[in-house]
Design an enzyme around this catalytic site. Sequence first.
Site, PDB file in Angstrom:
ATOM      1  N   LYS A 198     -14.007 -11.414   6.036  1.00  0.00           N
ATOM      2  CA  LYS A 198     -13.003 -12.212   5.500  1.00  0.00           C
ATOM      3  C   LYS A 198     -12.349 -12.879   6.459  1.00  0.00           C
ATOM      4  O   LYS A 198     -11.710 -12.423   7.437  1.00  0.00           O
ATOM      5  CB  LYS A 198     -12.078 -11.352   4.657  1.00  0.00           C
ATOM      6  CG  LYS A 198     -11.014 -12.083   3.890  1.00  0.00           C
ATOM      7  CD  LYS A 198     -10.395 -11.104   2.939  1.00  0.00           C
ATOM      8  CE  LYS A 198      -9.104 -11.861   2.223  1.00  0.00           C
ATOM      9  NZ  LYS A 198      -7.622 -11.389   2.717  1.00  0.00           N
ATOM     10  N   HIS A 217      -0.698  -2.912   2.124  1.00  0.00           N
ATOM     11  CA  HIS A 217      -2.070  -2.195   1.355  1.00  0.00           C
ATOM     12  C   HIS A 217      -2.735  -1.413   2.355  1.00  0.00           C
ATOM     13  O   HIS A 217      -2.311  -1.563   3.649  1.00  0.00           O
ATOM     14  CB  HIS A 217      -2.775  -3.365   0.901  1.00  0.00           C
ATOM     15  CG  HIS A 217      -3.653  -4.270   1.876  1.00  0.00           C
ATOM     16  ND1 HIS A 217      -2.772  -5.185   2.710  1.00  0.00           N
ATOM     17  CD2 HIS A 217      -4.722  -4.027   2.370  1.00  0.00           C
ATOM     18  CE1 HIS A 217      -3.595  -5.450   3.510  1.00  0.00           C
ATOM     19  NE2 HIS A 217      -4.861  -5.217   3.316  1.00  0.00           N
ATOM     20  N   ASP A 219      -6.736  -0.493   3.357  1.00  0.00           N
ATOM     21  CA  ASP A 219      -8.042  -1.248   2.851  1.00  0.00           C
ATOM     22  C   ASP A 219      -8.977  -0.121   2.341  1.00  0.00           C
ATOM     23  O   ASP A 219      -9.039   1.041   2.733  1.00  0.00           O
ATOM     24  CB  ASP A 219      -8.683  -1.508   4.188  1.00  0.00           C
ATOM     25  CG  ASP A 219      -8.091  -2.696   5.058  1.00  0.00           C
ATOM     26  OD1 ASP A 219      -7.310  -3.488   4.309  1.00  0.00           O
ATOM     27  OD2 ASP A 219      -8.465  -3.190   6.116  1.00  0.00           O
ATOM     28  N   HIS A 273      -0.688  -1.483   6.003  1.00  0.00           N
ATOM     29  CA  HIS A 273      -0.551  -2.534   6.768  1.00  0.00           C
ATOM     30  C   HIS A 273      -0.152  -3.833   6.065  1.00  0.00           C
ATOM     31  O   HIS A 273      -0.260  -3.983   4.891  1.00  0.00           O
ATOM     32  CB  HIS A 273      -1.334  -2.919   7.744  1.00  0.00           C
ATOM     33  CG  HIS A 273      -2.891  -3.327   7.042  1.00  0.00           C
ATOM     34  ND1 HIS A 273      -3.551  -2.210   6.526  1.00  0.00           N
ATOM     35  CD2 HIS A 273      -3.516  -4.261   6.918  1.00  0.00           C
ATOM     36  CE1 HIS A 273      -4.593  -2.604   6.113  1.00  0.00           C
ATOM     37  NE2 HIS A 273      -4.645  -3.859   6.272  1.00  0.00           N
TER      38      HIS A 273
END
Length: 331
Positions: A198, A217, A219, A273
């Site tokens: 990404k 959020h 991962d 993070h």
Amino acid sequence: MEVTRVQELAVGGLHELPAQFIRPAHEQPENSKAIDGIMVPVISLSQPHDMLINEISKACSEWGFFLITDHGISSSLIQGLQEVGQEFFKLPREEKESYANDPSNGKFEGYGTKMTKNLEAKVEWIDYFFHLMSPPSKVSYDIWPKNPSSYRAVTEEYTVEILRVTEELLELLSKGLGLEGKALKSCLGGEEIELEMKINMYPPCPQPQLALGVEPHTDMSALTILVPNDVPGLQVWKDGNWVAVNYLPNALCVHVGDQIEVLGNGKYKSVLHRSLVNKDRTRMSWAVFCVPPHEAMIGPLPEVVDDRNPVKYSTKTFAEYRYRKFNKLPQ
């Protein structure tokens, strides 16, 4: 319906943020500043093996995040990866739109503006390009940018290097849990482990104190390995505070993801993070997510469970986990 691209807003001379980009007061960077003076762990992969296991295990347990140096990926390859990504985002909008994704219809790969549903209808200040890198049998190369023409060659070379680094990290993490070196790789699909790229592009923002590039959020990956450019913005949550990650040339940022936290029954922490944006400069990052195949069953490994550390997580397929997290359902 035409999607509003953040890059187009930024180059259009925007002076105030549209309402959908203004975060709730408690999320705004000006109301939740990062603390100074705390450095995230920086770990050289060239040190003695036993010391390396201990340092990485400690970083994963206390932070869920660390930087690695001496990883063996040349600075010229990292620079090449960044250059081809930057060139893509300089293309005319019409050309970029030919790669547009459509997450609402299950088409996640391609050019987009946000990765997941946001039930609060607040939008992140980001455009991105997302595609599978490995294994080759699952890669749709027709989705990869044709322009610049060197994109595929550079990205394939980087894929080989990231696979090597990922395998080394998983071995170190396995040994830190007291497991055989191949244990985590095997649980995550072995040679069928998937790598997803990404490329995040955060253009200059007129009111960066009110916006976020990516909201807080964790991962859903096992590991995330990220290359940033030199514009600061990444922050990790530690002991009730945001800690800014300082730029270190040619270092790789390593995030522990949800799947490693589950497999280790909580010993390693999936790091919370977020990404901030800049008023005058474009921030970019190249994130590679290491994820298991959809059918892989992920749950706490029996070797890390005992009376003092009972099972903390349910076992489910990665596909189910991903669906539930994407739709913000209880895990």
